[in-house]
Structures are given as structure tokens and as C-alpha cells.
Design a protein around this motif. Structure first.
Motif, PDB file in Angstrom:
ATOM      1  N   ARG A   1       0.829  -1.195   0.000  1.00  0.00           N
ATOM      2  CA  ARG A   1       0.000   0.000   0.000  1.00  0.00           C
ATOM      3  C   ARG A   1       0.870   1.255   0.000  1.00  0.00           C
ATOM      4  O   ARG A   1       1.906   1.283   0.647  1.00  0.00           O
TER       5      ARG A   1
ATOM      6  N   PRO B   1      -5.134   7.174   2.650  1.00  0.00           N
ATOM      7  CA  PRO B   1      -5.685   6.373   1.547  1.00  0.00           C
ATOM      8  C   PRO B   1      -6.897   7.030   0.918  1.00  0.00           C
ATOM      9  O   PRO B   1      -7.645   7.756   1.565  1.00  0.00           O
TER      10      PRO B   1
ATOM     11  N   THR C   1     -10.225   3.611  -4.321  1.00  0.00           N
ATOM     12  CA  THR C   1      -9.745   3.384  -5.686  1.00  0.00           C
ATOM     13  C   THR C   1     -10.758   2.670  -6.568  1.00  0.00           C
ATOM     14  O   THR C   1     -10.596   2.648  -7.789  1.00  0.00           O
TER      15      THR C   1
ATOM     16  N   TYR D   1      -9.727   0.372   0.823  1.00  0.00           N
ATOM     17  CA  TYR D   1      -9.256   1.355  -0.146  1.00  0.00           C
ATOM     18  C   TYR D   1      -8.452   0.712  -1.272  1.00  0.00           C
ATOM     19  O   TYR D   1      -8.310   1.285  -2.347  1.00  0.00           O
ATOM     20  N   TYR D   2      -7.915  -0.468  -1.012  1.00  0.00           N
ATOM     21  CA  TYR D   2      -7.111  -1.184  -2.005  1.00  0.00           C
ATOM     22  C   TYR D   2      -7.645  -2.607  -2.128  1.00  0.00           C
ATOM     23  O   TYR D   2      -7.057  -3.559  -1.608  1.00  0.00           O
TER      24      TYR D   2
ATOM     25  N   THR E   1      -5.685  -5.956  -3.037  1.00  0.00           N
ATOM     26  CA  THR E   1      -4.686  -6.527  -2.136  1.00  0.00           C
ATOM     27  C   THR E   1      -5.259  -7.744  -1.429  1.00  0.00           C
ATOM     28  O   THR E   1      -6.472  -7.966  -1.430  1.00  0.00           O
TER      29      THR E   1
ATOM     30  N   THR F   1      -0.962  -8.316  -3.626  1.00  0.00           N
ATOM     31  CA  THR F   1      -1.752  -8.441  -4.852  1.00  0.00           C
ATOM     32  C   THR F   1      -1.096  -9.423  -5.813  1.00  0.00           C
ATOM     33  O   THR F   1      -1.756 -10.282  -6.404  1.00  0.00           O
TER      34      THR F   1
END
Length: 259
Positions: free
Chosen positions: A64, A69, A72, A135-136, A139, A245
Motif C-alpha cells: 500500500r 488512503p 480506488t 481502499y485497495y 490486495t 496483490t
């Protein structure tokens, strides 16, 4: 590497083994709870604790970006991971039976033996369904947790981040805490000595460096000259920055196409 927490902090809350805590530290994400209000126990065991030596923050930095953050992916605000391979979530919150998931999660969290916990996380399909951060969403909580444990074990043995290598092992080789991926063709671990195996240095500091590290391996573990699908996999692994990821992408790709 920073000293954020001491061993006495764990003893004060009843946790005697920091390695066990490493596999339990993000239990709130598995249980769909915000960290600030999540309980500090699950099924009678302590969870959601800080990890010593900065291992958690270093593992986070591998996947990250720093700073505040930002969302996305629109319309996705849960810890259910989105697959980079398909773009879909492993779990549909509308039709997934939460009690069944809770039972499976207990297997990931309630053992008191860290080597058993490492094996459970390493081979878990359930853990693969969650992300590190809403937020990601691409991942992987599974591989973040394995990276935390591998870094913690290294730091406890007085190895600095800059000492560490990504090492390619045979598929049947699993080193407690240090193996961060295992599949049908090869395993990957973090260590300081390659023992003649393909390797690449992680670098001087933790950051989203997966692609650069993969390209520095002294030998490619994929059979790219025998299979067009693995050529695609290799090409994409040279583009992905986030470690969790990328590791999850290898797992998803092998499950879908084989290696």
C-alpha cells in the motif's frame, strides 16, 4: 525497522508468542469490523494486537502507498477482495452464509501453535477472499498476514529488511514462517541465504516493489517457454507493484489455468 511494541506489551494482554499474534492481528478484517471498535478477543483468544519491530507497517508498505488512503474502486467498500484476474469478489455479501464463514475463520485464528497457524494461512482459501484495506480491494489479507509473519520472524532473528531476499524453493519445501507462497510448481520465501536457489534482494526499504524484485530473480520459476498462459502471468507480474496483490494473483492464476 522500528521498535513499536515490546514483548512485555503482549504479556500484559495475555499473548505470550508474538508469532501467534502476527496471524491474528487483522482478525477484525476477517470479521467485518472496524479496527477502532473491534473486540480484543475472538473465541476466547486475543486478537487485533500490535506487532513488534514494525513488521506490520513494513508489510503494509510492501502493498500500500504511504499517506492518507483514497478509495480506488467505486461501489466497493468491504473487506471482500476483488480478484485482479476476474474483477469479481470471492464473496457476495448478499448471499454468503456468514455463520459458515465464521466457522472457517476460527480455524485461522484459534490455534496456539504458530507453525500450525502458518500452514493454515498458507493453504487457506478463506483468507484469500479478503483484502488488506477497503481502499485497495485487490490486495490480499492472506498474503499480507504471511508477509507480516515472515518479516517478524526475520526481525526477531536480528535480520534487517535490507538483508532479506526473495528466494524460490521447490513446491514441496515450506519453511516455517518464512514461506510466503506455495503452489504446484514452486514456493517463495523470505530469507537471508539463498542456498543456491534463485533469488533477488528485496531492497533497502519496504515499498511496492514486487515487479522490480520479480524481474531481478536470478532465474524465472515460471515455464514461460512451454506455456503461453504462463507468459501472460509473467508479463503481468512485471507490472504489479503490490506484493500481496501479486502473490494472490499467482494463486488465482494457478487455480484458473495451472502453471
Amino acid at each position: 525497522m522500528t521498535e513499536n511494541t515490546t514483548l512485555s506489551d503482549f504479556q500484559n494482554v495475555g499473548e505470550r508468542n508474538p508469532m501467534v499474534a502476527a496471524y491474528r492481528h487483522d482478525a477484525h478484517k476477517l470479521n467485518g469490523e472496524p479496527h477502532r471498535t473491534a473486540p480484543d478477543t475472538f473465541a476466547g483468544v486475543p486478537v487485533n494486537q500490535s506487532i513488534p519491530h514494525g513488521a506490520d507497517s513494513d508489510a503494509s508498505a510492501l502493498s500500500r502507498p504511504p499517506g492518507k488512503p483514497e478509495k480506488t474502486v467505486d461501489n466497493h467498500d468491504t473487506h471482500y477482495r476483488l480478484s485482479l484476474l476476474t474483477g469479481e469478489s470471492a464473496y457476495d455479501p448478499d448471499d454468503f452464509a456468514r455463520p459458515m464463514l465464521s466457522e472457517a475463520i476460527s480455524d485461522l485464528l484459534t490455534s496456539s501453535d504458530p507453525e500450525t497457524m502458518h500452514r493454515t494461512w498458507l493453504t487457506s482459501d478463506v483468507a484469500s477472499g479478503f483484502n488488506e484495506s477497503v481502499y485497495y480491494p485487490y490486495t490480499s489479507l492472506k498474503y499480507h498476514t504471511l508477509l507480516v509473519a515472515a518479516l517478524l520472524d526475520a526481525y526477531q532473528q536480528n535480520q534487517e529488511f535490507e538483508d532479506l531476499l526473495l528466494i524460490v524453493d521447490d513446491s514441496d519445501e515450506v519453511e516455517p514462517f518464512r514461506t510466503i507462497y506455495t503452489g504446484e510448481q514452486f514456493s517463495l520465501r523470505l530469507g537471508s541465504e539463498s542456498g543456491g536457489r534463485p533469488w533477488a534482494r528485496l531492497g533497502s526499504r519496504p515499498w511496492r516493489s514486487w515487479a522490480a524484485t520479480w524481474m531481478r530473480l536470478t532465474a524465472n520459476p515460471l515455464k514461460i517457454d512451454q506455456n503461453k498462459q504462463t507468459m501472460v502471468l509473467d508479463a503481468n507480474l512485471r507490472r504489479i507493484g503490490a506484493w500481496s496483490t501479486a502473490l494472490q494473483y499467482i494463486e488465482d492464476f494457478e487455480e484458473e489455468y495451472g502453471l
